[in-house]
Design a protein around this motif. Structure first.
Motif, PDB file in Angstrom:
ATOM      1  N   ASN A 120      35.115  39.064  39.285  1.00  0.00           N
ATOM      2  CA  ASN A 120      34.529  40.091  40.141  1.00  0.00           C
ATOM      3  C   ASN A 120      35.644  41.056  40.525  1.00  0.00           C
ATOM      4  OD1 ASN A 120      31.878  39.293  40.288  1.00  0.00           O
ATOM      5  ND2 ASN A 120      32.103  38.158  42.194  1.00  0.00           N
ATOM      6  N   PHE A 121      35.521  42.286  40.089  1.00  0.00           N
ATOM      7  CA  PHE A 121      36.494  43.330  40.452  1.00  0.00           C
ATOM      8  C   PHE A 121      35.750  44.635  40.189  1.00  0.00           C
ATOM      9  CE2 PHE A 121      41.388  44.229  40.024  1.00  0.00           C
ATOM     10  CZ  PHE A 121      41.311  45.109  41.086  1.00  0.00           C
ATOM     11  N   TYR A 122      34.959  45.049  41.196  1.00  0.00           N
ATOM     12  CA  TYR A 122      34.014  46.140  41.013  1.00  0.00           C
ATOM     13  C   TYR A 122      34.683  47.470  40.667  1.00  0.00           C
ATOM     14  CZ  TYR A 122      29.874  43.476  42.417  1.00  0.00           C
ATOM     15  OH  TYR A 122      28.825  42.587  42.453  1.00  0.00           O
ATOM     16  N   GLU A 123      35.968  47.598  40.949  1.00  0.00           N
ATOM     17  CA  GLU A 123      36.688  48.819  40.571  1.00  0.00           C
ATOM     18  C   GLU A 123      36.672  49.010  39.053  1.00  0.00           C
ATOM     19  OE1 GLU A 123      37.432  46.773  42.935  1.00  0.00           O
ATOM     20  OE2 GLU A 123      38.536  47.701  44.586  1.00  0.00           O
ATOM     21  N   PHE A 124      36.364  47.917  38.325  1.00  0.00           N
ATOM     22  CA  PHE A 124      36.288  48.004  36.857  1.00  0.00           C
ATOM     23  C   PHE A 124      34.857  47.797  36.350  1.00  0.00           C
ATOM     24  CE2 PHE A 124      40.717  46.665  37.670  1.00  0.00           C
ATOM     25  CZ  PHE A 124      41.370  47.726  37.050  1.00  0.00           C
ATOM     26  N   LYS A 132      36.900  37.267  50.012  1.00  0.00           N
ATOM     27  CA  LYS A 132      38.019  37.574  50.908  1.00  0.00           C
ATOM     28  C   LYS A 132      39.304  37.856  50.118  1.00  0.00           C
ATOM     29  CE  LYS A 132      37.769  37.376  55.050  1.00  0.00           C
ATOM     30  NZ  LYS A 132      37.252  38.468  55.937  1.00  0.00           N
ATOM     31  N   SER A 133      39.343  37.354  48.879  1.00  0.00           N
ATOM     32  CA  SER A 133      40.582  37.421  48.089  1.00  0.00           C
ATOM     33  C   SER A 133      40.745  38.801  47.454  1.00  0.00           C
ATOM     34  CB  SER A 133      40.558  36.350  47.002  1.00  0.00           C
ATOM     35  OG  SER A 133      40.670  35.085  47.606  1.00  0.00           O
ATOM     36  N   ILE A 134      41.113  39.758  48.261  1.00  0.00           N
ATOM     37  CA  ILE A 134      41.209  41.150  47.814  1.00  0.00           C
ATOM     38  C   ILE A 134      42.314  41.312  46.763  1.00  0.00           C
ATOM     39  CG2 ILE A 134      42.653  41.687  49.839  1.00  0.00           C
ATOM     40  CD1 ILE A 134      41.441  44.511  49.794  1.00  0.00           C
TER      41      ILE A 134
HETATM   42  N1  MTE Z   1      38.937  42.763  45.221  1.00  0.00           N
HETATM   43  C1  MTE Z   1      38.614  44.043  44.894  1.00  0.00           C
HETATM   44  N2  MTE Z   1      39.495  44.998  45.115  1.00  0.00           N
HETATM   45  N3  MTE Z   1      37.416  44.360  44.339  1.00  0.00           N
HETATM   46  C2  MTE Z   1      36.447  43.410  44.116  1.00  0.00           C
HETATM   47  O1  MTE Z   1      35.359  43.747  43.633  1.00  0.00           O
HETATM   48  N4  MTE Z   1      35.849  41.043  44.306  1.00  0.00           N
HETATM   49  C3  MTE Z   1      36.018  39.862  45.156  1.00  0.00           C
HETATM   50  C4  MTE Z   1      37.475  39.373  45.159  1.00  0.00           C
HETATM   51  N5  MTE Z   1      38.382  40.482  45.306  1.00  0.00           N
HETATM   52  C5  MTE Z   1      36.753  42.063  44.476  1.00  0.00           C
HETATM   53  C6  MTE Z   1      38.040  41.765  45.001  1.00  0.00           C
HETATM   54  C7  MTE Z   1      35.153  38.773  44.765  1.00  0.00           C
HETATM   55  S1  MTE Z   1      33.500  38.997  45.111  1.00  0.00           S
HETATM   56  C8  MTE Z   1      35.616  37.633  44.180  1.00  0.00           C
HETATM   57  S2  MTE Z   1      34.572  36.341  43.915  1.00  0.00           S
HETATM   58  C9  MTE Z   1      37.029  37.467  43.779  1.00  0.00           C
HETATM   59  O2  MTE Z   1      37.756  38.676  43.950  1.00  0.00           O
HETATM   60  C10 MTE Z   1      37.120  37.061  42.326  1.00  0.00           C
HETATM   61  O3  MTE Z   1      38.449  36.796  41.939  1.00  0.00           O
HETATM   62  P1  MTE Z   1      38.758  36.380  40.400  1.00  0.00           P
HETATM   63  O4  MTE Z   1      38.083  37.394  39.530  1.00  0.00           O
HETATM   64  O5  MTE Z   1      40.241  36.363  40.229  1.00  0.00           O
HETATM   65  O6  MTE Z   1      38.160  35.024  40.189  1.00  0.00           O
END
Ligand code: MTE
Length: 320
Positions: free
Chosen positions: A81-85, A236-238
């Protein structure tokens, strides 16, 4: 409320590994045990480095999550999940070819006595890397066990001398329309923003991650620096952090702003508080395919002994 917990180290590896791998590994371990009279290896030895990025120097085994069997590298780096992409799980890997994580500077500002900037190379010089394996559960009832490399967030925060008004810490991701095609559309309110209470941020388990599987982070996992809070849901893991700010008031966060009834500020893993659209009591493990077992989710992701005190007296159904 009764909080039933098991320590992370109590999770049986059969619960997180497909049965045939588990059996196979058991026989390998048995054979190894037979040939070594005194068993002196740590519970979790460092993982074999994977990927083609530079290796992370000075990795040490933190011992955290020892006994958990990591999800394969190919899944960790292709189901993201990394919506910027883009919003698809395979979009971050597919659409991040133009992303450059150097040069990279992080600015630290707000309620602190020594605001300033720090370059990623200086962060690499400053830290003594630790490796930790976290059981990492995300928001859609799926989980991975990831061998992250990084260091305690507190190590970096303390350098900027937060003052007595610093009650929360806010993090922001880079927004770059050229390198991050998802940001050309208003999928989210960019920049992606997350926050922690200062005591959560200073907790020794809160980690800034610089690598995975012994090598630097690929773009899709948040290069060059992302957060990892092991007792909280994945959102939460930005990732790809460019700004850290100390503030007095609880900050707005991206997912709470988008859907407050679904995603709260705290986001603590809690099997007793369901997401409105799915149960949070169980999850499936990525990489186990169609026959993935449905595993019980643990309170605070198995880190209750370490973090439950942070929330003493709080109604966790209200502060979800
Ligand atoms: N951080 C950014 N900047 N943009 C995002 O879309 N998605 C979050 C988080 N950090 C996200 C983000 C979500 S919803 C999840 S589940 C985790 O990143 C996924 O981390 P991973 O792809 O390394 O497993």
């Amino acid at each position: 409320m009764i909080i039933k917990t098991r320590k992370t180290s109590d999770v049986r590896s059969s619960e997180i590994t497909p049965e045939h791998f588990f059996q196979q590994r058991r026989s390998i371990i048995k054979a190894a045990m037979a040939s070594i009279a005194a068993w002196q290896l740590p519970a979790h030895a460092l993982v074999e480095p994977q990927g083609n990025l530079p290796a992370i120097p000075n990795l040490k085994d933190s011992g955290i999550g020892g006994g958990l069997s990591p999800t394969e590298y190919k899944h960790v780096t292709s189901y993201n999940n990394f919506y910027e992409f883009g919003t698809g799980k395979d979009d971050p890997k597919k659409n991040s070819g133009a992303f450059k994580s150097r040069p990279w500077t992080i600015s630290v500002e707000g309620e602190c006595d020594a605001p300033g900037e720090i370059g990623i190379e200086d962060i690499f010089k400053l830290i003594d890397q630790e490796e930790r394996v976290y059981r990492f559960r995300c928001v859609e009832a799926w989980a991975m066990v990831v061998p992250w490399a990084g260091f305690s967030l507190a190590t970096l925060l303390k350098r900027f001398k937060p003052n007595s008004k610093a009650k929360y810490v806010v993090f922001e991701t880079l927004v770059d329309k050229e390198m991050m095609p998802g940001t050309r559309r208003k999928i989210l309110d960019w920049p992606y923003q997350e926050g922690l209470r200062i005591d959560e941020a200073m907790h020794p388990l809160s980690m800034l991650v610089t690598g995975v599987y012994g090598k630097e982070l690929p773009a899709q996992n948040g290069a060059p620096l992302r957060l990892m809070v092991p007792w909280k849901y994945g959102f939460k893991s930005i990732k790809s952090i460019v700004k850290i700010k100390f503030v007095e008031k609880q900050p707005a966060t991206t997912w709470e702003t988008m859907a407050a009834d679904e995603y709260g500020f705290y986001a603590n893993v809690n099997p007793m508080v369901d997401h409105p659209r799915w149960t949070q009591a169980f999850h499936r493990n990525i990489g186990e395919g169609l026959f993935a077992s449905r595993d019980e989710t643990l309170m605070f992701n198995g880190y209750s002994d370490e973090v439950a005190d942070l929330y003493r007296g709080m109604d966790l159904t209200k502060f979800y």
